[in-house]
Design a protein around this motif. Structure first.
Motif, PDB file in Angstrom:
ATOM      1  N   ASN A 201      -8.712   1.264   2.087  1.00 37.22           N
ATOM      2  CA  ASN A 201      -7.959   1.370   1.089  1.00 37.22           C
ATOM      3  C   ASN A 201      -8.396   1.425  -0.395  1.00 37.22           C
ATOM      4  O   ASN A 201      -9.619   1.039  -0.430  1.00 37.22           O
TER       5      ASN A 201
ATOM      6  N   ASN B 183      -7.525   0.449  -4.109  1.00 38.14           N
ATOM      7  CA  ASN B 183      -6.891  -0.323  -4.841  1.00 38.14           C
ATOM      8  C   ASN B 183      -7.056  -0.221  -6.221  1.00 38.14           C
ATOM      9  O   ASN B 183      -8.141   0.336  -6.647  1.00 38.14           O
ATOM     10  N   ASN B 184      -6.232  -0.648  -6.922  1.00 41.01           N
ATOM     11  CA  ASN B 184      -6.714  -0.442  -8.481  1.00 41.01           C
ATOM     12  C   ASN B 184      -6.805   0.441  -9.160  1.00 41.01           C
ATOM     13  O   ASN B 184      -7.545   0.730  -9.864  1.00 41.01           O
TER      14      ASN B 184
ATOM     15  N   LEU C  15       0.712  -1.128   0.097  1.00 43.17           N
ATOM     16  CA  LEU C  15      -0.093  -0.076  -0.162  1.00 43.17           C
ATOM     17  C   LEU C  15       0.701   1.246  -0.076  1.00 43.17           C
ATOM     18  O   LEU C  15       0.514   2.592  -0.615  1.00 43.17           O
TER      19      LEU C  15
ATOM     20  N   ARG D 169      -2.349   2.021  -5.527  1.00 46.55           N
ATOM     21  CA  ARG D 169      -2.974   1.942  -4.004  1.00 46.55           C
ATOM     22  C   ARG D 169      -2.701   2.974  -3.197  1.00 46.55           C
ATOM     23  O   ARG D 169      -1.799   3.625  -3.048  1.00 46.55           O
TER      24      ARG D 169
END
Length: 197
Positions: free
Chosen positions: A89, A91-92, A62, A68
Motif C-alpha cells: 500500500n 499511504n499518506n 484504500l 492511498r
C-alpha cells in the motif's frame, strides 16, 4: 513482443502481478484466510485484517481515499499460481511540491522468503514514479523488523535516520527507521521484465 498483463493486473513481472484491492467475496475470503495463516509471521510488526468486516473497512479505505493506493500481489506461475502472495500500500500520499507517499507491505506466509515481494515492490515503485506521478517513497520500519528493512535495502531505499516513538503499534509508541527512495535513484527502464496494461 512483451506479454501483456493478465486480465485485472495493472503491471506484471516475471513471477508476480499487481492489481488494486476489491470488495469481491473471493478477495475478502482469500485475503482474510491468508492473513489468518500468517499471524505468526506478521506479529508484532503487522496486523492485517483477518475477518470479513475488518477487510471490507480496510480495503474500502484504500479504494475510496485518494491519498492511498493499495495493491494486491499475486503469483503468476508455479505450484501456487494465481495465489495471493501479499499486499503493498502507498499511504499518506501528498501531491503538489512534495509528491510523496509512505509504503506499507506484507507477504503472506506461503510466499515469504521467495523474492516475490521484492519483484512486486519494484512494480509498485514503477507505478508510483510513473502513472501516479510521485517523486519520493518512504518506508518506516521498526529497527528489529529485519525482513522489512532487507526488502527496503534490496529495492534501493536509503536509510535517512531514526524517528523515536514514531507510530503507535501493538499498544505502544515504536521507534522506526526511515528509509526513502526518489525517482532519480531508480533506473529509467524500471523493473526487468515488467509489462503494463
Amino acid at each position: 513482443m512483451a506479454d501483456l498483463p493478465a486480465p485485472g493486473f495493472i503491471v506484471t513481472g516475471a513471477r508476480v502481478g499487481i492489481r488494486p484491492y476489491s470488495l469481491d467475496a473471493s478477495d475478502v475470503a482469500e485475503f482474510t484466510a491468508r492473513a489468518r495463516e500468517s499471524v505468526e509471521l506478521h506479529r508484532p510488526w503487522l496486523f492485517p485484517p483477518t475477518g470479513a468486516t475488518a477487510y471490507t473497512e480496510y480495503a474500502g479505505r484504500l479504494i475510496e481515499d485518494p491519498t492511498r493506493h493499495g495493491f494486491l500481489v499475486y503469483e503468476r506461475d508455479g505450484e501456487a499460481g494465481g495465489a495471493l502472495a501479499g499486499f503493498i500500500n502507498i499511504n499518506n500520499v501528498v501531491l503538489g511540491a512534495f509528491r510523496c507517499g509512505a509504503l506499507g507491505y506484507g507477504a503472506f506466509a506461503h510466499a515469504a522468503g521467495r523474492g516475490l515481494m521484492s519483484e512486486a515492490l519494484g512494480l509498485v515503485i514503477r507505478q508510483a514514479f510513473g502513472p501516479l506521478g510521485l517523486h519520493r517513497l518512504e518506508i518506516n520500519a521498526q529497527p528489529d523488523n529485519t525482513g522489512s528493512i532487507a526488502l527496503a535495502r534490496r529495492a534501493g531505499f536509503r536509510l535517512e535516520g531514526v524517528s523515536p516513538d514514531f507510530l503507535f503499534i501493538d499498544g505502544a509508541w515504536r521507534d522506526h527507521e526511515r528509509w526513502a527512495l526518489t525517482a532519480e535513484m531508480t533506473t529509467a527502464t524500471g523493473p526487468s521484465g515488467a509489462t503494463s496494461g
